[in-house]
Scaffold this motif. Sequence first.
Motif, mmCIF file in Angstrom:
data_model
loop_
_atom_site.group_PDB
_atom_site.id
_atom_site.type_symbol
_atom_site.label_atom_id
_atom_site.label_comp_id
_atom_site.label_asym_id
_atom_site.label_seq_id
_atom_site.Cartn_x
_atom_site.Cartn_y
_atom_site.Cartn_z
ATOM 1 N N ASP A 36 -20.334 48.902 -11.054
ATOM 2 C CA ASP A 36 -20.164 49.267 -9.649
ATOM 3 C C ASP A 36 -19.220 48.279 -8.963
ATOM 4 O O ASP A 36 -19.518 47.092 -8.845
ATOM 5 C CB ASP A 36 -21.525 49.257 -8.951
ATOM 6 C CG ASP A 36 -21.429 49.606 -7.469
ATOM 7 O OD1 ASP A 36 -20.503 50.348 -7.084
ATOM 8 O OD2 ASP A 36 -22.274 49.124 -6.694
ATOM 9 N N GLY A 37 -18.036 48.774 -8.564
ATOM 10 C CA GLY A 37 -17.089 47.932 -7.857
ATOM 11 C C GLY A 37 -16.319 46.960 -8.727
ATOM 12 O O GLY A 37 -15.721 46.006 -8.204
ATOM 13 N N VAL A 38 -16.271 47.198 -10.041
ATOM 14 C CA VAL A 38 -15.527 46.319 -10.952
ATOM 15 C C VAL A 38 -14.525 47.174 -11.711
ATOM 16 O O VAL A 38 -14.913 48.127 -12.407
ATOM 17 C CB VAL A 38 -16.455 45.593 -11.946
ATOM 18 C CG1 VAL A 38 -15.655 44.624 -12.810
ATOM 19 C CG2 VAL A 38 -17.567 44.861 -11.192
ATOM 20 N N ASN A 48 -2.395 43.562 -18.034
ATOM 21 C CA ASN A 48 -3.565 44.126 -17.377
ATOM 22 C C ASN A 48 -3.798 43.479 -16.017
ATOM 23 O O ASN A 48 -3.307 42.379 -15.740
ATOM 24 C CB ASN A 48 -4.815 43.912 -18.249
ATOM 25 C CG ASN A 48 -4.756 44.677 -19.554
ATOM 26 O OD1 ASN A 48 -4.040 45.662 -19.679
ATOM 27 N ND2 ASN A 48 -5.513 44.220 -20.547
ATOM 28 N N ALA A 49 -4.575 44.159 -15.193
ATOM 29 C CA ALA A 49 -4.976 43.640 -13.888
ATOM 30 C C ALA A 49 -6.401 44.073 -13.619
ATOM 31 O O ALA A 49 -6.952 44.928 -14.318
ATOM 32 C CB ALA A 49 -4.040 44.154 -12.788
ATOM 33 N N GLY A 50 -7.022 43.478 -12.602
ATOM 34 C CA GLY A 50 -8.395 43.830 -12.302
ATOM 35 C C GLY A 50 -8.723 43.630 -10.839
ATOM 36 O O GLY A 50 -7.938 43.059 -10.068
ATOM 37 N N ALA A 51 -9.904 44.118 -10.451
ATOM 38 C CA ALA A 51 -10.384 43.953 -9.085
ATOM 39 C C ALA A 51 -11.899 44.007 -9.077
ATOM 40 O O ALA A 51 -12.519 44.684 -9.901
ATOM 41 C CB ALA A 51 -9.821 45.043 -8.176
ATOM 42 N N VAL A 52 -12.483 43.258 -8.150
ATOM 43 C CA VAL A 52 -13.930 43.199 -7.978
ATOM 44 C C VAL A 52 -14.234 43.356 -6.499
ATOM 45 O O VAL A 52 -13.676 42.633 -5.657
ATOM 46 C CB VAL A 52 -14.505 41.864 -8.496
ATOM 47 C CG1 VAL A 52 -16.014 41.798 -8.265
ATOM 48 C CG2 VAL A 52 -14.171 41.664 -9.973
#
Length: 332
Positions: A36-38, A48-52
């Motif tokens: 959830d939300g990751v 690659n990239a990411g968000a939290v």
Amino acid sequence: MAEAAVTSNEGAPMPRPFASSADLDDKPQTLEILADGVYALTAEGDPNAGAVEGEDFVVCFEALATPAAARDWLTILRAHTDKPIRYLVLSHYHAVRTLGAGAFGAPVVVAHDLTRSLIAERGEQDWESELARMPRLFKEPDGIPGLTWPSVTFSGTLTIDLGGDRGDLDLAYCGRGHTEGDIVAWLPRHRILFAGDLVETQAALYTGDAFHREWASRTLDHVASFGAETLVGGRGAVAHGRDAVRDAVGQTRDFLETMIREVGRVRDGGGALRDAFAAVHAALAPAYGRWPIFEHCLPFDVSRLWDELDGVERPRIWTADRDREVWARLQS
């Protein structure tokens, strides 16, 4: 996939195209919702990239190479959350990870102390070098406003309270590896690790600014010690499950240890840099040769490791001219 050898009409091998300069086809991007939300964005071997998501804000991990490239990523992310981006975390100093920062509008840009020093020392040269090596990643390069400067740095660990019941996001320095200043982002609640380029998942390693022996030993030991159940590496697919995470760390370690063994063997036997490159290529190609950017990375990897075994403690600065010289020497 590895580039096939190019042959002239007369049957003689021709020089390979420089680095990734001939890799001009866009790679499809895939968004994975890890919890959830990751979020993790992968693109068939591109960075690659990411968000939290926090309670009322977002933390983004990696900035990509240009604001235009970053805006494409944010368009995908905005289909899932409209929370403002408060933090942008940079895993290390390389241009393809930092120069898109302007698109995020984050009031806080976080990196390691050493990453800030490296940007000051060699950021301009790295920008020029990576633009020539990987032009496709630099979408609308004229839109880059300048070098990205962190506003908050740290030396060991830094924790971001995500608010509500979302827990913490821990940023940690694991030791010298891909560069002097790589950091990881750890979500203990979900056991998810964003490892940056300290770990690749079915993608070749770039080690041109690396500390191979430290990376292959205590730095990867530190990464493994988190006990992640999901790992997002710098390139390649997300590793799901403890076995896949162990395999990703093991693949990274094996790549490094093979390089160290082969370059050391050639040096000890009185060989030259070109001999070391040939030995490393022969040893790695069966397992890794078809993985993204293998042929691109290897000349720069071997050149740096040769220096390291020769006692050059810190990586020499890559410039566009030096890139071409090394490429012509080893990949021609």
